[in-house]
Structures are given as C-alpha cells and as structure tokens.
Write an enzyme that holds these catalytic residues in place. Sequence first.
Site, PDB file in Angstrom:
ATOM      1  N   ASN A  39      -6.649  13.191 -10.570  1.00  0.00           N
ATOM      2  CA  ASN A  39      -7.394  13.669 -11.747  1.00  0.00           C
ATOM      3  C   ASN A  39      -7.141  15.164 -11.886  1.00  0.00           C
ATOM      4  O   ASN A  39      -6.506  15.784 -11.026  1.00  0.00           O
ATOM      5  CB  ASN A  39      -8.888  13.342 -11.631  1.00  0.00           C
ATOM      6  CG  ASN A  39      -9.511  13.977 -10.409  1.00  0.00           C
ATOM      7  OD1 ASN A  39      -9.505  15.190 -10.254  1.00  0.00           O
ATOM      8  ND2 ASN A  39     -10.035  13.153  -9.502  1.00  0.00           N
ATOM      9  N   SER A  67      -2.945   5.304 -14.041  1.00  0.00           N
ATOM     10  CA  SER A  67      -3.948   5.055 -15.104  1.00  0.00           C
ATOM     11  C   SER A  67      -4.404   3.602 -15.227  1.00  0.00           C
ATOM     12  O   SER A  67      -5.257   3.312 -16.063  1.00  0.00           O
ATOM     13  CB  SER A  67      -3.462   5.533 -16.491  1.00  0.00           C
ATOM     14  OG  SER A  67      -3.515   6.946 -16.574  1.00  0.00           O
ATOM     15  N   GLY A  91      -9.778   5.005  -5.704  1.00  0.00           N
ATOM     16  CA  GLY A  91      -8.499   4.343  -5.915  1.00  0.00           C
ATOM     17  C   GLY A  91      -7.401   4.829  -4.988  1.00  0.00           C
ATOM     18  O   GLY A  91      -7.636   5.130  -3.816  1.00  0.00           O
ATOM     19  N   VAL A  92      -6.201   4.915  -5.532  1.00  0.00           N
ATOM     20  CA  VAL A  92      -5.047   5.318  -4.725  1.00  0.00           C
ATOM     21  C   VAL A  92      -5.184   6.782  -4.266  1.00  0.00           C
ATOM     22  O   VAL A  92      -4.731   7.146  -3.179  1.00  0.00           O
ATOM     23  CB  VAL A  92      -3.735   5.041  -5.508  1.00  0.00           C
ATOM     24  CG1 VAL A  92      -3.540   5.960  -6.662  1.00  0.00           C
ATOM     25  CG2 VAL A  92      -2.550   5.053  -4.587  1.00  0.00           C
ATOM     26  N   ASP A  93      -5.840   7.583  -5.066  1.00  0.00           N
ATOM     27  CA  ASP A  93      -6.080   9.001  -4.725  1.00  0.00           C
ATOM     28  C   ASP A  93      -6.883   9.092  -3.411  1.00  0.00           C
ATOM     29  O   ASP A  93      -6.500   9.824  -2.475  1.00  0.00           O
ATOM     30  CB  ASP A  93      -6.856   9.648  -5.888  1.00  0.00           C
ATOM     31  CG  ASP A  93      -6.871  11.159  -5.839  1.00  0.00           C
ATOM     32  OD1 ASP A  93      -6.235  11.746  -4.942  1.00  0.00           O
ATOM     33  OD2 ASP A  93      -7.522  11.764  -6.722  1.00  0.00           O
ATOM     34  N   GLY A 131      -6.027   1.681 -13.109  1.00  0.00           N
ATOM     35  CA  GLY A 131      -7.231   1.300 -12.371  1.00  0.00           C
ATOM     36  C   GLY A 131      -8.457   1.873 -13.049  1.00  0.00           C
ATOM     37  O   GLY A 131      -8.860   1.435 -14.137  1.00  0.00           O
ATOM     38  N   ASP A 191       0.874  -1.175   0.000  1.00  0.00           N
ATOM     39  CA  ASP A 191       0.000   0.000   0.000  1.00  0.00           C
ATOM     40  C   ASP A 191       0.915   1.230   0.000  1.00  0.00           C
ATOM     41  O   ASP A 191       1.677   1.437   0.952  1.00  0.00           O
ATOM     42  CB  ASP A 191      -0.880  -0.040   1.262  1.00  0.00           C
ATOM     43  CG  ASP A 191      -1.786   1.165   1.387  1.00  0.00           C
ATOM     44  OD1 ASP A 191      -1.590   2.171   0.663  1.00  0.00           O
ATOM     45  OD2 ASP A 191      -2.685   1.110   2.234  1.00  0.00           O
ATOM     46  N   ILE A 192       0.835   2.005  -1.052  1.00  0.00           N
ATOM     47  CA  ILE A 192       1.778   3.129  -1.220  1.00  0.00           C
ATOM     48  C   ILE A 192       1.693   4.136  -0.064  1.00  0.00           C
ATOM     49  O   ILE A 192       2.673   4.808   0.235  1.00  0.00           O
ATOM     50  CB  ILE A 192       1.554   3.817  -2.599  1.00  0.00           C
ATOM     51  CG1 ILE A 192       2.782   4.604  -3.028  1.00  0.00           C
ATOM     52  CG2 ILE A 192       0.311   4.695  -2.591  1.00  0.00           C
ATOM     53  CD1 ILE A 192       2.759   5.040  -4.485  1.00  0.00           C
TER      54      ILE A 192
END
Length: 182
Positions: free
Chosen positions: A29, A122, A37-39, A124, A15-16
């Site tokens: 975005n 990009s 997602g990761v964001d 996901g 997990d980043i």
Amino acid sequence: MLTFNRCTLEARVVDITTLALDAIVNAANTSLLGGGGVDGAIHRAAGPALLRECEALGGCATGDAKITAGYQLPAKHVIHAVGPVWQGGTRGEADLLASCYQRSLEVARAAQCRSIAFPAISCGIYRFPADEAVKIAIGTVLATLPRAPDIEKVVFACFDEAMFARYEAELKRRQAPPSKPV
Ligand code: AR6
C-alpha cells in the site's frame, strides 16, 4: 508456460515468500509499512529489517514500485508495487494496475535482476476483478519485456488453483499461433 524472446513466463501455485529468485514483487500500500495478505506474509518472512528499510523510502504512489533487499527471504530483492483499490473501473484502475507491472520490471532491470515473481496485485483486499487483472498482468509484462531484455524468468505466483487456472488460460491464449484464415 509461454516463451517470449529469451524469457519464460509461467504460472505456479506457490507461496511467493518461498521463491529463491532475484526479486519477488509485493502487493503493498502507499505507506509501504506493511499490511495483510501477501504484504504481511512477505514482512513476516523477511524479518523486521525489511520494515526499517521501507520506513526510509517515504511511501510510494499508486501505480509505482520501489525496491528493497530481501533480508531473510530466499529472494534477493523485494519490489514493493502499489496496486489500485477497485472502485468500479472508472477511476483509472486498469492503467494503474498496468503501471505496477511496468514499473516493477523497470526497477528490476535497473537492479540487474534476471528473475522475478509477481503476485496477483490488487486481486485480494483491493478487490480488482481477477479475470481482467490477469489479462493486464500478462499483457503488460509482454509489452514491457523488450525494454527489460535481461529478464529471463517471470513467475506468476498464485495462491490458489482458481487463480492459477486464469493465468494458465491467458498464457495459453497468448502462446497460440494466430488461426489461419479459412
Ligand atoms: N503468495 C502468493 N500470493 C499470495 C500470498 C502469498 N504468500 N498471500 C496472498 N496472496 P492481497 P491487494 C494472493 O490482498 O489486493 C495489504 O494489506 C492473494 O490470494 O495481498 O493488492 C497491503 O498492505 C491475492 O490473489 O493484495 C495493501 O493494503 C493476491 O495475492 C492491500 O493488502 C493479492 O492479494 C493490497 O491489496
């Protein structure tokens, strides 16, 4: 793992948001105001102060990247890169994805970062084909590193084993010495 000059490139299933590096890259975005997602994971882990700093940045173009502090994350900085939405491959998606990796390293260098982790930008919600995206990610990082000589460590943070296997295969392919002529 692959070594290029003084820099190591490695893939990890992780997990980043847990990485204590100088910078982690967000797959953002154009609004930079958060998402899924990761964001979403990065904003949740960093806390609300990250959104306040992002609100002041005025968005970000696709293919570009902007830096903020990491707030409650173990990482010092977040570099918000905006990948392309996959539209079949004829809308410049490959160049825009490459630009994300290049710009992220340039921004990291300007902030004196020595270590950086990338998610599979990009791959996901934006549906970029993963095999091609991994080649672009590693190829662009290797091509940009000579202009970012202070970067010592690049981690490709993979959310699952399938993505990890793609990075491992590409790193191995690039590390292999050229085959001798028969
Ligand atoms: N750590 C590492 N990788 C992760 C994590 C995590 N915590 N969470 C997801 N991934 P995505 P995109 C992987 O969808 O395709 C957002 O709404 C995931 O498995 O996060 O660039 C933004 O606001 C996938 O391999 O990013 C944008 O609107 C990779 O990270 C849009 O999604 C990227 O998946 C961006 O879509």
